[in-house]
Design a protein around this motif. Structure first.
Motif, mmCIF file in Angstrom:
data_model
loop_
_atom_site.group_PDB
_atom_site.id
_atom_site.type_symbol
_atom_site.label_atom_id
_atom_site.label_comp_id
_atom_site.label_asym_id
_atom_site.label_seq_id
_atom_site.Cartn_x
_atom_site.Cartn_y
_atom_site.Cartn_z
ATOM 1 N N GLU A 17 0.829 -1.203 0.000
ATOM 2 C CA GLU A 17 0.000 0.000 0.000
ATOM 3 C C GLU A 17 0.867 1.258 0.000
ATOM 4 N N LEU A 18 1.926 1.252 0.818
ATOM 5 C CA LEU A 18 2.834 2.388 0.850
ATOM 6 C C LEU A 18 3.590 2.512 -0.470
ATOM 7 N N THR A 19 3.984 1.387 -1.038
ATOM 8 C CA THR A 19 4.694 1.410 -2.319
ATOM 9 C C THR A 19 3.831 2.017 -3.409
ATOM 10 N N LEU A 20 2.551 1.647 -3.432
ATOM 11 C CA LEU A 20 1.628 2.212 -4.416
ATOM 12 C C LEU A 20 1.481 3.719 -4.198
ATOM 13 N N LEU A 21 1.342 4.118 -2.935
ATOM 14 C CA LEU A 21 1.203 5.544 -2.637
ATOM 15 C C LEU A 21 2.419 6.321 -3.117
ATOM 16 N N LEU A 22 3.618 5.804 -2.843
ATOM 17 C CA LEU A 22 4.843 6.476 -3.277
ATOM 18 C C LEU A 22 4.905 6.576 -4.796
ATOM 19 N N SER A 23 4.463 5.536 -5.476
ATOM 20 C CA SER A 23 4.473 5.554 -6.941
ATOM 21 C C SER A 23 3.561 6.648 -7.485
ATOM 22 N N ASP A 34 2.358 -0.801 -15.887
ATOM 23 C CA ASP A 34 3.221 -1.879 -16.364
ATOM 24 C C ASP A 34 3.920 -2.593 -15.213
ATOM 25 N N LYS A 35 4.292 -1.834 -14.181
ATOM 26 C CA LYS A 35 5.057 -2.411 -13.086
ATOM 27 C C LYS A 35 4.186 -2.967 -11.966
ATOM 28 N N THR A 36 2.924 -2.618 -11.982
ATOM 29 C CA THR A 36 2.031 -3.074 -10.918
ATOM 30 C C THR A 36 1.195 -4.238 -11.432
ATOM 31 N N ALA A 37 1.502 -5.436 -10.948
ATOM 32 C CA ALA A 37 0.798 -6.628 -11.409
ATOM 33 C C ALA A 37 -0.652 -6.610 -10.943
ATOM 34 N N GLN A 40 -1.240 -7.944 -7.504
ATOM 35 C CA GLN A 40 -0.943 -7.027 -6.411
ATOM 36 C C GLN A 40 -2.144 -6.130 -6.122
ATOM 37 N N LEU A 41 -2.776 -5.645 -7.168
ATOM 38 C CA LEU A 41 -3.919 -4.757 -6.978
ATOM 39 C C LEU A 41 -5.115 -5.513 -6.396
ATOM 40 N N ARG A 42 -5.281 -6.759 -6.795
ATOM 41 C CA ARG A 42 -6.383 -7.552 -6.243
ATOM 42 C C ARG A 42 -6.193 -7.784 -4.746
ATOM 43 N N GLU A 43 -4.929 -7.901 -4.320
ATOM 44 C CA GLU A 43 -4.640 -8.153 -2.906
ATOM 45 C C GLU A 43 -4.449 -6.876 -2.103
ATOM 46 N N MET A 44 -4.555 -5.750 -2.757
ATOM 47 C CA MET A 44 -4.331 -4.476 -2.072
ATOM 48 C C MET A 44 -5.353 -4.265 -0.970
ATOM 49 N N PHE A 49 -4.886 1.705 2.315
ATOM 50 C CA PHE A 49 -4.352 2.655 1.331
ATOM 51 C C PHE A 49 -5.023 4.022 1.499
ATOM 52 N N LEU A 50 -6.330 4.015 1.695
ATOM 53 C CA LEU A 50 -7.052 5.279 1.897
ATOM 54 C C LEU A 50 -6.586 5.965 3.177
ATOM 55 N N ARG A 51 -6.423 5.183 4.245
ATOM 56 C CA ARG A 51 -5.972 5.756 5.515
ATOM 57 C C ARG A 51 -4.565 6.348 5.386
ATOM 58 N N LEU A 52 -3.686 5.685 4.649
ATOM 59 C CA LEU A 52 -2.345 6.221 4.406
ATOM 60 C C LEU A 52 -2.420 7.534 3.626
#
Length: 280
Positions: A17-23, A34-37, A40-44, A49-52
């Motif tokens: 979740e933090l990695t996605l936010l930083l991206s 392309d880099k986000t499988a 990964q998004l299904r398991e997010m 993520f919203l709280r972060l």
């Protein structure tokens, strides 16, 4: 999956979740899909993520990035939540900007020099749009010797001191670095600073900061008015002064360090400033 703590920093490089936010906070997210499988998004953990996103005060940027990307695995409910917060923040920032302009004009009209710290002016300076940054109050910096008169005009403008303390013998000049005021009807809080930092250490004088100031015009709110037919000089009816870029960089860096860098927004601000405006 179970929701993890917003502030859990252990194994942060495995924190999806933090990695996605930083991206999403980067300037170029064209390679994000392309880099986000998809797995990964299904398991997010979208709740986390919203709280972060909320904790780090980066809702505007994240919302606009996700809206542009339009990825099918991003929940529609998440986008609706972010959109509502984005719209509320836009109205809030426009409200703060209008009030900051009103107070700045009032103080300048009575000979008090004013520098805007953070808030709508910084949003305009760094992002070109007040809606792209969040802020909860207005921070103004003045010279210490102007404090008594500035406080008088703050009260005339409808603001009341939040502390109610009486300043005596000038001790406040070194014991504190700002005073807070609240407008009971507008629900706007003002922090009137006479120093940049609370630790009493060495910092530039107000005169030095003023001499290096940067003019920041409020979007859509400034115009030039002739002073007279025989005088071709003009004045800005709506302008705010901010710290010069180099002083701004040092101030934001010290502010973030003092607060332990617990909001990513501060690093995003510094990144935007460092790559476009600082004379190294």
């Amino acid at each position: 999956m179970p929701t993890k703590s917003v502030l859990e920093l252990a194994n942060w490089n495995e924190d999806q979740e933090l990695t996605l936010l930083l991206s999403l906070l980067g300037k170029d997210v064209s390679h994000w899909q392309d880099k986000t499988a998809a797995t990964q998004l299904r398991e997010m953990d979208w709740v986390r993520f919203l709280r972060l996103t909320e904790h780090h005060r980066v809702v505007p940027t994240v919302y606009l990035q996700l809206k542009t990307l339009n990825h099918p695995f991003v929940p529609a409910e998440l986008l609706r939540n972010l959109q509502a917060q984005y719209h509320r923040n836009t109205l809030r920032m426009l409200h703060l900007q209008a009030e900051a302009e009103r107070l700045t004009r009032l103080l300048i009209a009575h000979g008090i020099r004013v520098l805007m710290l953070k808030g709508p002016a910084l949003a305009q300076q760094l992002y070109g749009d007040v809606s792209l940054r969040t802020s909860k109050d207005i921070d103004l910096l003045i010279a210490p010797d102007d404090m008594d008169e500035a406080e008088h005009w703050m009260k005339e403008a409808g603001y009341a001191s939040k502390s109610g303390e009486v300043r005596v013998l000038g001790s406040w000049k070194w014991k504190d670095h700002h005073a807070s005021y609240l407008h009971p009807q507008k629900r706007v809080e003002i922090e009137l600073h006479w120093r940049l930092h609370p630790d009493g250490g060495g910092e530039p004088s107000f005169d030095e900061l003023w001499n290096c100031r940067k003019m920041g015009k409020a979007a859509g709110a400034s115009r030039q008015v002739p002073l007279g037919s025989a005088d071709n000089r003009t004045v800005m009816t709506s302008c705010m002064y901010t710290l010069g870029s180099e002083h701004q960089f040092l101030y934001l860096s010290a502010h973030g360090a003092r607060h332990g860098w617990f909001r990513l927004r501060w690093l995003v601000d510094i990144d935007r400033l460092a790559v476009c405006a600082v004379d190294w």
